[in-house]
Design a protein around this motif. Sequence first.
Motif: not given
Lengths: 530, 428
Positions: A371-375
């Motif tokens: 859950h380390g995706d970022f935007f």
Amino acid sequence: MSIFEVMRKLLCLYFSILLLFFGCRKESTTWDADYALPLIHTKLDIGNLLGDTNLLVHADSSLSLSIQREIYRMDVDSFFETPDTTISQIHKLLTPATLSIGPGFTFISEAEESTYSIAGAELKYFMLKGGVLNYELISYVTGPTIDSIILPCATKAGVEFSEVLYVPTSDGITPAIVAGSVDLNGYEFDLTGSNGLKYNTMTSKASSTIDPAFSSNVTISQADSIRINVSFQDISPARALGYFGNDLIEIPLDSVAIPYMENIVSGSLDIDQVQLDVTIKNGLGVDMQVNIEQLNSLNTTSIVALTHSSIGIPINLTRPMKTGWTVASEIHTESFSNSTSNLDEFLENLPKEMSYSAQLQLNPFGDVNSHGDFFNYEYPLHANINLEVPLCFAANKLTLQDTLPIQIDQDTTNIQSGSIIINAVNNFPLSAEIQAFVLEENGLFTDSIATSTTIEPAVLNLSNEVISSSTSQVILTVNKDQITRLMQTDQLLIKVVFNTANLPSMIKIMDWHDIDLNLNVILNYQHTIN
Amino acid sequence: MIRICLFIGLFSFCIGNAQTLFVASNSMDSTNSVVINGYANAFYQGQGLSNEFMNKLIFGGYIDDQLKDQTEQKLLNFGNRLAFGFSTGIKCYVATDRLLNNPNWNFAVNADYIELNSSTYSKDLFHIIFSGNADRIGQNMELGPSYINRIVFQKLGLNLAHKSNNCEFGVSFVKGQSHFALAANQMTLHTESDLSAISLETNTYMQSANKQGNKIGAFNGAGFALNFTYSLPIKVKNHQSSSLSKETVATKEIGTITLQMDNIGAVAWNNSPSTYQIDTTYSYAGYEVDNLFNIDNVNWVDENTISDSILPQPRVSNYWTVLPAVFNLVYVSKLTTSHPLGSVAGARYQLNADMKPMVYGGVNIRLHRKLSTSVIGIVGGYGTITTGIRINYSSNLIRAFASCNNVIGLISKKGYGKNINLGLQCRF
């Protein structure tokens, strides 16, 4: 006969003769004269023709045509679409007994967690730059209440979301309704729930208090419920954190126009070293694969597909890094050149458009980043094409045509014929044959007011470099009918056929090349005196 | 031309005497109670402009290149004169014994219509009008100095005429119908050799008073005009012996010197006339295009834009102009049965009419008791050298004449100009 009688008769005769004399129409007096006038003056360099912003000037004064177009920009909002449903919560007394409660008494105070489904994503956090929370409170309480909606998970500048509502008295049958909306711009949402381990989860609190200003007790039972309906609208995330899923995003077949090429109607162009770059700038913090399925050169009559080792093959895009919310976007460039692809053929097809389609695969290996995706919306993902064509080419009857709006509101009745004289001082190593057509009433450009006439190229040395300008005079003779139509039309079609000097050798366009054009007219004008 | 001759002939036959180089007597004798003089005069004249050319210009037809070239070859580089005009009028003398308490004075009323168009121009001005500038690319065209004057007015006047001295003077009210004056002291048009620009360097003054149009009813100005005529009989002593012992000395009239001045006056053009003063160099280089494939939708050749950039805004203020006053001095010998051959000589000048002073001289011939003729040579005016002729008829009740100041021009296409004067005097 008296003298007055004589005078009267004489005057009558006099005026009769005057009428007779001046009543006679004489033939018109006419003569022709030839007048020479300047009509248009222009000095054009390559910047005037192609636009300065599209040109790159190299150290040796040579030029390249640089065309940059964005062909894709990821719409991240679509990743985080909230379901278009209204979340409804009913709050009522926990006890079945009927209570008589006094003003200022809080009879409902509940905390809840709501989990949203967000398009396959599991978000821990997001911040909004737009969006609205719509609410509706429906009360059957037979006294005025002060209600509050609190979202502990949502804060703006450190202050949690809280909306206080003043609800009027219901008669127990017809509810009292209070509705409204709150702008969510700037709100940050912690979606990890009350325990900090969840995803897509929002926490909320609702409370209801008898208005302290009310003068008497209110009788409340479980039937006197309060319903709160909440919905989100036009949510636009600014930042997000979590797992964005592993969607396959199709970039359907689309096309982008190539400037100037739409004006080329025939002929051939032999182009020297050309480079086409497809650049993907990625600020989206996910693992990603891109597959450029096709890249085509579209002419009116032919299609040339670009062939290259990377076409149709998934390309891994490196995940960008961030510090705080500052993202170091990763740039991936796929370069196509004459030597690695059929780009030469691709461009000499004289494409009016380039078509393309692609696929993007998010997180092809799943949630490997925990859950380390970022935007961050300030660092989007977009793809550009960058075509750089050195203006070193050989043109053989390369024919450009374009329409020009013109307006010459003149009475042409007296113009019998004329000549349009084009004096050209040409520093370009190109010859040009010019034709002009007038827009007819039927909407077609059928009548050429000028036969093919040539402006000579500049004088070149053995290295095909311009050493001096050439002077040409082109005389286009037009008759009365053509002049009339030229004056009356509002559009002119100009067709220019270019040939580079010393074919098939290539010539190089320099930034100091220009052409000085004077368009003059000699009109045979018939003067008429009626 | 036939039409205009017919018109003038019929007109003057109806009305009377005329203004001409041959100034005629307007005297009344004691038997007349009323004398009516009428005249009509029409002319055009210009050195270098042949009748063939002028006929087409005035009466219609196509002026071809050959005719233009022939005409241009006859022109001077500068100072070419051209004029055309028409005038007509009527004057009615009424006999009275009580005017000014003096039985020697009669009075007369006159009404006149006068139109005069005159110009001085350069050969290049003729060329650009009739041939254009296409064959003068890369050259200067000296369009000046050139002057154009046009004036049209009517007058209504009252005159006092002395019964025995052939002397009269009068004053008239002038109604200004139309006026235009252009004085281009310098006007140079240059067409660049590559046709990239045309430039006009000019110092021009222009007046126009045609606010109400230029039809005969237009009242664009008002003014006055004076006229004066004095005839001096030339007499010589005639020695006669009535007896052997006594010689009587009598005088004999051999001719008359007449001084005539007409239209001495001015008109105030006061119906919002326009005055332009242009002292500038104007250059026109066409429409500037800086992007061949992105041209705005504009009017490339806008006459208003061009004229606005050349012509300054007019100054609207009233102005005066001097009338084209005529000064005539003429000697005419008296013809008798014993002396049927006489002489005529004179000089004439007209102000404000682009005219050179004119002198003339010739012979008078008595053909019959009622018929005489004159033939004269004329130098100056709007032409160079011309020949004039006049035929007079005189009876107790009617005097009439027809004259022409340019006989060759009247009958030949090769002549330069036409001129005809007709007059009739009726005595009642």
